[in-house]
Design a protein around this motif. Structure first.
Motif, short mmCIF file in Angstrom:
data_model
loop_
_atom_site.label_atom_id
_atom_site.label_comp_id
_atom_site.label_asym_id
_atom_site.label_seq_id
_atom_site.Cartn_x
_atom_site.Cartn_y
_atom_site.Cartn_z
N GLY A 123 0.96 -1.17 -0.10
CA GLY A 123 0.07 0.15 0.16
C GLY A 123 0.84 1.21 0.18
N LEU A 124 1.99 1.29 0.85
CA LEU A 124 2.74 2.53 0.84
C LEU A 124 3.44 2.53 -0.39
N LEU A 125 3.90 1.26 -1.18
CA LEU A 125 4.64 1.69 -2.40
C LEU A 125 3.74 2.12 -3.35
N ILE A 126 2.46 1.69 -3.57
CA ILE A 126 1.51 2.16 -4.42
C ILE A 126 1.29 3.77 -4.10
N LEU A 127 1.11 4.22 -3.00
CA LEU A 127 1.16 5.55 -2.65
C LEU A 127 2.32 6.51 -3.16
N ILE A 128 3.56 5.78 -2.98
CA ILE A 128 4.87 6.84 -3.29
C ILE A 128 4.53 6.67 -4.91
N VAL A 129 4.27 5.60 -5.68
CA VAL A 129 4.39 5.85 -7.22
C VAL A 129 3.28 6.70 -7.44
N ARG A 130 2.11 6.60 -6.85
CA ARG A 130 1.03 7.69 -7.45
C ARG A 130 1.71 9.04 -7.19
N CYS A 131 2.12 9.30 -6.01
CA CYS A 131 2.79 10.69 -5.92
C CYS A 131 3.90 11.26 -6.67
N LEU A 132 4.88 10.21 -7.02
CA LEU A 132 5.76 10.41 -8.16
C LEU A 132 5.12 10.76 -9.48
N LEU A 133 4.15 10.09 -9.98
CA LEU A 133 3.21 9.95 -11.07
C LEU A 133 2.63 11.57 -11.26
N LYS A 134 2.10 11.72 -10.25
CA LYS A 134 1.41 13.13 -10.09
C LYS A 134 2.51 14.31 -10.11
N TYR A 135 3.66 14.25 -9.57
CA TYR A 135 4.69 15.13 -9.77
C TYR A 135 5.20 15.16 -10.98
#
Length: 83
Positions: A23-35
């Motif tokens: 779950g944390l890994l998915i959140l980090i990937v989403r944040c990076l994509l948004k950035y």
């Protein structure tokens, strides 16, 4: 029988920890994509942050005006326009 219960509990805890990590890994990937997708917004903010002098210089150059012409037009010295 107690050994079987301990094994099941350890497996369940392992699954919970693994799910939390994923779950944390998915959140980090989403944040990076948004950035990465926000380059337009960051570029626009950089333009907004320009100082008044930078904006005036860009407009003066775009209108093909010299510092001397601007200074004579507004009644100040050329050095004042330069600053």
């Amino acid at each position: 029988m107690a050994l079987g219960v301990q094994f099941i509990i350890s497996v369940v805890l392992y699954i919970i920890i693994l799910a939390t990590f994923l779950g944390l890994l998915i959140l980090i990937v989403r944040c990076l994509l948004k950035y990465l997708k926000s380059t337009d917004v960051r570029h626009e903010k950089a333009i907004i942050r320009k100082s008044l002098g930078e904006v005036l210089k860009e407009n003066r150059i775009r209108c093909k005006m010299t510092q001397e012409f601007v200074s004579e037009s507004i009644g100040v010295s050329r050095q004042a326009v330069s600053k």
